[in-house]
Design a protein around this motif. Structure first.
Motif, PDB file in Angstrom:
ATOM      1  N   GLY A   1     -13.240 -76.831 -23.863  1.00 43.44           N
ATOM      2  CA  GLY A   1     -12.190 -77.752 -24.281  1.00 43.44           C
ATOM      3  C   GLY A   1     -12.559 -78.506 -25.551  1.00 43.44           C
ATOM      4  N   ALA A   2     -13.799 -78.969 -25.620  1.00 45.99           N
ATOM      5  CA  ALA A   2     -14.234 -79.755 -26.766  1.00 45.99           C
ATOM      6  C   ALA A   2     -14.383 -78.927 -28.027  1.00 45.99           C
ATOM      7  CB  ALA A   2     -15.550 -80.444 -26.436  1.00 45.99           C
ATOM      8  N   THR A   3     -14.631 -77.632 -27.879  1.00 47.04           N
ATOM      9  CA  THR A   3     -14.906 -76.790 -29.052  1.00 47.04           C
ATOM     10  C   THR A   3     -13.792 -75.800 -29.374  1.00 47.04           C
ATOM     11  OG1 THR A   3     -16.139 -75.229 -27.647  1.00 47.04           O
ATOM     12  CG2 THR A   3     -17.402 -76.980 -28.727  1.00 47.04           C
ATOM     13  N   GLN A   4     -12.988 -75.417 -28.348  1.00 46.64           N
ATOM     14  CA  GLN A   4     -11.931 -74.425 -28.576  1.00 46.64           C
ATOM     15  C   GLN A   4     -10.523 -75.002 -28.437  1.00 46.64           C
ATOM     16  OE1 GLN A   4     -12.543 -70.821 -26.212  1.00 46.64           O
ATOM     17  NE2 GLN A   4     -14.727 -71.255 -26.076  1.00 46.64           N
ATOM     18  N   GLY A   5     -10.417 -76.176 -27.815  1.00 39.23           N
ATOM     19  CA  GLY A   5      -9.106 -76.772 -27.592  1.00 39.23           C
ATOM     20  C   GLY A   5      -8.831 -76.935 -26.107  1.00 39.23           C
ATOM     21  N   TRP A   6      -8.255 -78.085 -25.731  1.00 35.57           N
ATOM     22  CA  TRP A   6      -8.096 -78.411 -24.308  1.00 35.57           C
ATOM     23  C   TRP A   6      -6.947 -77.655 -23.645  1.00 35.57           C
ATOM     24  CZ3 TRP A   6     -12.000 -80.809 -22.099  1.00 35.57           C
ATOM     25  CH2 TRP A   6     -12.881 -81.518 -22.926  1.00 35.57           C
ATOM     26  N   ALA A   7      -6.060 -77.065 -24.440  1.00 35.90           N
ATOM     27  CA  ALA A   7      -4.954 -76.305 -23.865  1.00 35.90           C
ATOM     28  C   ALA A   7      -5.298 -74.846 -23.624  1.00 35.90           C
ATOM     29  CB  ALA A   7      -3.726 -76.397 -24.782  1.00 35.90           C
ATOM     30  N   THR A   8      -6.486 -74.409 -24.020  1.00 35.85           N
ATOM     31  CA  THR A   8      -6.868 -73.012 -23.834  1.00 35.85           C
ATOM     32  C   THR A   8      -7.227 -72.745 -22.377  1.00 35.85           C
ATOM     33  OG1 THR A   8      -9.203 -73.438 -24.284  1.00 35.85           O
ATOM     34  CG2 THR A   8      -7.794 -72.939 -26.177  1.00 35.85           C
ATOM     35  N   PRO A   9      -7.022 -71.521 -21.899  1.00 39.41           N
ATOM     36  CA  PRO A   9      -7.414 -71.187 -20.522  1.00 39.41           C
ATOM     37  C   PRO A   9      -8.901 -71.434 -20.260  1.00 39.41           C
ATOM     38  CG  PRO A   9      -6.021 -69.465 -21.435  1.00 39.41           C
ATOM     39  CD  PRO A   9      -6.342 -70.389 -22.570  1.00 39.41           C
ATOM     40  N   ALA A  10      -9.735 -71.306 -21.298  1.00 33.97           N
ATOM     41  CA  ALA A  10     -11.174 -71.503 -21.115  1.00 33.97           C
ATOM     42  C   ALA A  10     -11.526 -72.945 -20.776  1.00 33.97           C
ATOM     43  CB  ALA A  10     -11.924 -71.081 -22.384  1.00 33.97           C
ATOM     44  N   ALA A  11     -10.589 -73.878 -21.001  1.00 32.41           N
ATOM     45  CA  ALA A  11     -10.844 -75.288 -20.696  1.00 32.41           C
ATOM     46  C   ALA A  11     -10.441 -75.662 -19.276  1.00 32.41           C
ATOM     47  CB  ALA A  11     -10.105 -76.173 -21.695  1.00 32.41           C
TER      48      ALA A  11
END
Length: 317
Positions: free
Chosen positions: A284-294
């Protein structure tokens, strides 16, 4: 009268507070009872408010009186309505019922037709007891639908992310302001954002409004911790991530012979942060909080991504 009584789940605790008129209608909310205690903490001063006159009939009133008498005097339910002291002792015996603040406690009582969602505040003289009554079938039907989660989309109906009913979003404004708002599920296409008479939106309407204002929206998932520790490739030192904030802050710790990753795991474990949560916070902190990875649901217990061709990026936690 058969009565079942148990600790309320975190989702059920959402219904121990005031609901909008829309939610009251969908959940069949008959009314609510608020009770304060006197200076001696023995008696309760009760006030009932009705929402559905057709349901608040003599049959319901007889049942409601029986439920209240059972919660006062029937030992199998703890007798917690005898006094505020009895309520406090009962809550201390059931720490699993505690809200996040540690001062309120949630329970649920069911009869054949009605569900009673109860919030106990044993350390307060005002609103010591808050009890909401719902038509059981209506409440359970709405809660089942709400398990789908709340969709946030683009104006072109492309799904960006989902959050669980009762979770928060953060609205980032062009002037730098950040507005955190609780969201409630209404149906597949409608959401309540924040409190107020004008907070009900069609999800496409909300997306269009955000786009016109130049705002962006990210989820603040309750399944994520507020903070955790981690490591990023470009820094050798341990860093700290904060939910909903991009990037990270340096966190200085002496490793004392331990690898920095081992120390990260120990620090997170002490705070109750799982490896799946830590991995999602890093993403979330590095790729974006809306991404599935977060979303921590996309990781296994070791914090490794779950590989699935059928993964639904829109599932709510």
């Amino acid at each position: 009268m058969e009565l079942t009584f148990r600790t309320a789940t975190p989702t059920e605790r959402l219904y121990t507070a005031s609901q909008s008129m829309q939610l009251k209608g969908q959940t069949g909310c008959v009314g609510h009872l608020r009770a304060d205690t006197g200076m001696d903490a023995q008696g309760f001063f009760k006030k009932w408010q009705t929402y559905q006159l057709n349901s608040d009939n003599e049959e319901f009133k007889r049942e409601f009186e029986g439920v209240m008498n059972a919660l006062v005097s029937d030992g199998q339910y703890g007798g917690f309505l005898k006094s505020r002291d009895a309520m406090r002792d009962f809550c201390q015996r059931h720490p699993e019922s505690s809200f996040k603040d540690g001062f309120a406690f949630g329970f649920r009582a069911d009869t054949a037709q009605y569900s009673y969602l109860i919030r106990l505040n044993p350390y307060k003289e005002e609103n010591t007891l808050i009890l909401y009554c719902y038509r059981r079938d209506s409440l359970e039907r709405h809660m089942k639908q709400a398990e789908k989660g709340i969709r946030f989309i683009t104006p072109h109906y492309e799904e960006k992310f989902r959050i669980a009913d009762g979770d928060m979003i953060r609205i980032r404004c062009p002037d730098g302001r950040q507005l955190d708002r609780e969201c409630r599920y209404i149906d597949e296409c409608h959401v309540e954002v924040g409190k107020g008479w004008d907070n009900l939106y069609h999800i496409c309407q909300f997306a269009e409004m955000m786009e016109r204002s130049g705002n962006s929206v990210i989820p603040l998932r309750s399944s994520l911790p507020l903070v955790c520790y981690g490591k990023v490739p470009e820094k050798r030192a341990i860093v700290m991530f904060e939910r909903g904030f991009d990037g990270y802050r340096s966190a200085s710790f002496a490793t004392k012979g331990r690898t920095s990753q081992k120390l990260v795991d120990e620090l997170n474990s002490e705070m109750g942060v799982t490896k799946a949560q830590a991995a999602a916070m890093l993403a979330g902190a590095t790729q974006g909080w809306a991404t599935p990875a977060a979303d921590p649901k996309n990781y296994d217990e070791q914090g490794q991504p779950i590989k699935s061709r059928n993964r639904d990026r829109g599932d709510a936690r």
